[in-house]
Design an enzyme around this catalytic site. Structure first.
Site, PDB file in Angstrom:
ATOM      1  N   CYS A 205      35.394  16.915  -1.129  1.00 54.76           N
ATOM      2  CA  CYS A 205      34.558  17.043  -2.341  1.00 54.76           C
ATOM      3  C   CYS A 205      33.682  15.815  -2.579  1.00 54.76           C
ATOM      4  O   CYS A 205      32.683  15.892  -3.289  1.00 54.76           O
ATOM      5  CB  CYS A 205      35.428  17.314  -3.557  1.00 54.76           C
ATOM      6  SG  CYS A 205      36.335  18.858  -3.398  1.00 54.76           S
TER       7      CYS A 205
ATOM      8  N   HIS B 114      30.751  15.786  -9.620  1.00 57.55           N
ATOM      9  CA  HIS B 114      31.385  16.848  -8.844  1.00 57.55           C
ATOM     10  C   HIS B 114      31.999  17.836  -9.830  1.00 57.55           C
ATOM     11  O   HIS B 114      32.645  17.442 -10.802  1.00 57.55           O
ATOM     12  CB  HIS B 114      32.457  16.258  -7.934  1.00 57.55           C
ATOM     13  CG  HIS B 114      33.304  17.301  -7.292  1.00 57.55           C
ATOM     14  ND1 HIS B 114      32.764  18.389  -6.645  1.00 57.55           N
ATOM     15  CD2 HIS B 114      34.661  17.434  -7.205  1.00 57.55           C
ATOM     16  CE1 HIS B 114      33.752  19.142  -6.197  1.00 57.55           C
ATOM     17  NE2 HIS B 114      34.910  18.589  -6.517  1.00 57.55           N
TER      18      HIS B 114
ATOM     19  N   ASN C 239      34.159  25.294  -8.066  1.00 51.09           N
ATOM     20  CA  ASN C 239      34.173  24.062  -7.279  1.00 51.09           C
ATOM     21  C   ASN C 239      33.635  24.376  -5.880  1.00 51.09           C
ATOM     22  O   ASN C 239      34.294  25.070  -5.110  1.00 51.09           O
ATOM     23  CB  ASN C 239      35.613  23.537  -7.215  1.00 51.09           C
ATOM     24  CG  ASN C 239      35.738  22.238  -6.449  1.00 51.09           C
ATOM     25  OD1 ASN C 239      34.828  21.833  -5.731  1.00 51.09           O
ATOM     26  ND2 ASN C 239      36.879  21.584  -6.593  1.00 51.09           N
TER      27      ASN C 239
HETATM   28  O1  UT7 Z   1      37.678  19.136  -5.975  1.00 51.90           O
HETATM   29  C1  UT7 Z   1      38.771  18.433  -5.514  1.00 51.90           C
HETATM   30  C2  UT7 Z   1      39.549  17.923  -6.609  1.00 51.90           C
HETATM   31  N1  UT7 Z   1      40.301  18.989  -7.247  1.00 51.90           N
HETATM   32  C3  UT7 Z   1      40.496  18.897  -8.514  1.00 51.90           C
HETATM   33  O2  UT7 Z   1      39.975  18.007  -9.139  1.00 51.90           O
HETATM   34  C4  UT7 Z   1      41.434  19.864  -9.189  1.00 51.90           C
HETATM   35  C5  UT7 Z   1      42.219  19.141 -10.212  1.00 51.90           C
HETATM   36  N2  UT7 Z   1      43.206  19.923 -10.897  1.00 51.90           N
HETATM   37  C6  UT7 Z   1      42.898  20.895 -11.790  1.00 51.90           C
HETATM   38  O3  UT7 Z   1      41.751  21.201 -12.004  1.00 51.90           O
HETATM   39  C7  UT7 Z   1      44.029  21.541 -12.555  1.00 51.90           C
HETATM   40  O4  UT7 Z   1      45.217  20.827 -12.330  1.00 51.90           O
HETATM   41  C8  UT7 Z   1      44.244  23.033 -12.203  1.00 51.90           C
HETATM   42  C9  UT7 Z   1      43.108  23.841 -12.757  1.00 51.90           C
HETATM   43  C10 UT7 Z   1      44.353  23.195 -10.699  1.00 51.90           C
HETATM   44  C11 UT7 Z   1      45.542  23.536 -12.840  1.00 51.90           C
HETATM   45  O5  UT7 Z   1      45.541  23.325 -14.243  1.00 51.90           O
HETATM   46  P1  UT7 Z   1      46.825  22.706 -14.952  1.00 51.90           P
HETATM   47  O6  UT7 Z   1      46.534  22.672 -16.384  1.00 51.90           O
HETATM   48  O7  UT7 Z   1      47.105  21.383 -14.266  1.00 51.90           O
HETATM   49  O8  UT7 Z   1      47.908  23.793 -14.679  1.00 51.90           O
HETATM   50  P2  UT7 Z   1      49.291  23.653 -13.891  1.00 51.90           P
HETATM   51  O9  UT7 Z   1      49.051  23.479 -12.431  1.00 51.90           O
HETATM   52  O10 UT7 Z   1      50.100  22.624 -14.596  1.00 51.90           O
HETATM   53  O11 UT7 Z   1      49.914  25.097 -14.134  1.00 51.90           O
HETATM   54  C12 UT7 Z   1      50.275  25.545 -15.439  1.00 51.90           C
HETATM   55  C13 UT7 Z   1      50.845  26.949 -15.353  1.00 51.90           C
HETATM   56  C14 UT7 Z   1      51.902  27.098 -14.264  1.00 51.90           C
HETATM   57  O12 UT7 Z   1      52.909  27.961 -14.762  1.00 51.90           O
HETATM   58  P3  UT7 Z   1      54.301  27.361 -15.260  1.00 51.90           P
HETATM   59  O13 UT7 Z   1      54.893  26.644 -14.087  1.00 51.90           O
HETATM   60  O14 UT7 Z   1      53.948  26.456 -16.397  1.00 51.90           O
HETATM   61  O15 UT7 Z   1      55.044  28.596 -15.674  1.00 51.90           O
HETATM   62  C15 UT7 Z   1      51.178  27.781 -13.136  1.00 51.90           C
HETATM   63  O16 UT7 Z   1      52.026  28.546 -12.316  1.00 51.90           O
HETATM   64  O17 UT7 Z   1      49.802  27.876 -14.990  1.00 51.90           O
HETATM   65  C16 UT7 Z   1      50.204  28.663 -13.877  1.00 51.90           C
HETATM   66  N3  UT7 Z   1      49.041  29.012 -13.080  1.00 51.90           N
HETATM   67  C17 UT7 Z   1      48.279  30.102 -13.328  1.00 51.90           C
HETATM   68  N4  UT7 Z   1      48.357  31.070 -14.243  1.00 51.90           N
HETATM   69  C18 UT7 Z   1      47.397  32.016 -14.243  1.00 51.90           C
HETATM   70  C19 UT7 Z   1      48.513  28.346 -12.030  1.00 51.90           C
HETATM   71  N5  UT7 Z   1      47.424  28.973 -11.582  1.00 51.90           N
HETATM   72  C20 UT7 Z   1      47.254  30.063 -12.363  1.00 51.90           C
HETATM   73  C21 UT7 Z   1      46.290  31.092 -12.405  1.00 51.90           C
HETATM   74  N6  UT7 Z   1      46.409  32.031 -13.347  1.00 51.90           N
HETATM   75  N7  UT7 Z   1      45.249  31.137 -11.538  1.00 51.90           N
END
Ligand code: UT7
Length: 321
Positions: free
Chosen positions: A113, A248, A278
């Site tokens: 990225c 980004h 992204n």
């Molecule tokens: O470009 C390269 C760099 N990449 C980035 O900068 C990405 C950085 N990270 C992020 O943008 C965020 O961390 C994400 C968008 C990937 C995730 O958001 P989050 O607020 O950190 O969510 P999380 O990973 O803590 O997940 C929260 C909950 C989980 O459920 P439990 O364990 O709390 O029951 C996940 O399983 O959301 C669940 N979850 C989803 N639910 C519905 C994860 N993906 C999904 C989904 N739909 N697509």
């Protein structure tokens, strides 16, 4: 003094747009979750006959037209991608042939990225040594081809596309246009947080993207705020001097958090993550092209580019347009 000046921008997107609601038919997710956690509403996905090289070529043609120069004048192409058409040759050489450049230097850089920031700093350095006079710097990706479409934690986040800039070596005054400073970083110890589980030297397969999103998020906000400050210190400018930030586009919450850390008003941040998701190395030049063409970014504006991605790698560049 000789500086590398951005004289044209261009971009390209695949024909097919996929909404969150359409993704919710394939994996257990919802429009509400995706919008709330990321700001993404839709993404473009490459179809048959659309490749990283074809998107890159279309973006490059638009940038050449905007700069009013002919492909034959281009002496350097630096293309950032983590999703090349082939393991080799470099996608940059395919773009060179498609444009009919006829010679010069062409190669890919791979910093995921952050790739466009790495490519921009590399091209800027080469232009200032006199290696070439006019360059194309391109970010182009087809991440849809390395996504695990069963993994809802990653497949909803990415899209395909390309962006390009024409960079020309110009003799300019101190307060004139051009790239003023760039800083790049890499920290290889964090490989396991964001990587592809395949490759020619390991599994012999292309593999799929794997990410520990929450950890990546935390590192992104800290690293980006730090590197923006480094670039400002290099130039003696303050955050309040910046007219636009072209970041980004990984997550709207990262954009907000980074802007807050630097006391930058959110209206100065160009946001396209809602439309493009992204697009990895393509996201910064894609967002730049959108804001150039809609008239927000104008000649003379001070623009900060920044990105963070797999590796980890991260970087920032400050340019006067
Ligand atoms: O470009 C390269 C760099 N990449 C980035 O900068 C990405 C950085 N990270 C992020 O943008 C965020 O961390 C994400 C968008 C990937 C995730 O958001 P989050 O607020 O950190 O969510 P999380 O990973 O803590 O997940 C929260 C909950 C989980 O459920 P439990 O364990 O709390 O029951 C996940 O399983 O959301 C669940 N979850 C989803 N639910 C519905 C994860 N993906 C999904 C989904 N739909 N697509």
């Amino acid at each position: 003094m000789i500086r590398s000046v951005i004289t044209g921008t261009g971009s390209a997107l695949p024909a097919k747009c996929v909404t969150n609601a359409e993704l919710a038919e394939r994996v257990e997710t919802s429009d509400d979750w995706i919008v709330d956690r990321t700001g993404i509403r839709q993404r473009y996905i490459a179809g048959e006959g659309e490749y990283t090289s074809t998107l890159a070529t279309e973006a490059a043609r638009a940038a050449l037209e905007a700069a009013s120069i002919d492909a034959a004048e281009i002496g350097l192409i630096v293309l950032a991608t983590a999703t090349p058409d082939h393991t080799f040759p470099a996608t940059a050489t395919q773009v060179q042939a498609a444009l009919g450049c006829g010679g010069g230097v062409a190669f890919d850089v791979q910093a995921v990225c952050s790739g466009f920031l790495y490519a921009l700093a590399t091209a800027d350095s080469l232009l200032r040594t006199g290696m070439a006079q006019k360059a194309l710097v391109i970010g182009a990706e087809t991440f849809s081809r390395i996504l695990d479409w069963e993994d809802r934690t990653t497949c909803v986040l990415f899209g395909d596309g390309a962006g390009a800039v024409v960079l020309e070596a110009r003799d300019v005054a101190e307060d004139g246009p051009g790239i003023l400073a760039s800083r790049l970083h890499a920290e290889g110890a964090h490989k396991d947080m964001l990587y592809v589980d395949g490759g020619p030297s390991t599994t012999g397969t292309v593999g799929h993207l794997r990410m520990r999103g929450r950890e990546v998020f935390r590192h992104a906000v800290v690293n980006l705020a730090d590197v923006l400050k480094e670039v400002l210190d290099d130039t003696g400018l303050a955050a309040s001097d910046i007219d636009w930030v072209v970041p980004h586009q990984a997550n709207a919450r990262i954009l907000d958090a980074t802007a807050r850390k630097l006391d930058l008003p959110p209206e100065k941040v160009i946001v396209t993550v809602d439309r493009h998701a992204n697009t990895s190395a393509a996201s910064v030049p894609l967002a730049l092209d959108v804001a150039m063409r809609d008239g927000r970014i104008k000649a003379g504006d001070l623009v900060m580019f920044e990105a963070m991605g797999g590796g980890f790698t991260w970087g920032a560049s400050l340019a006067r347009m």
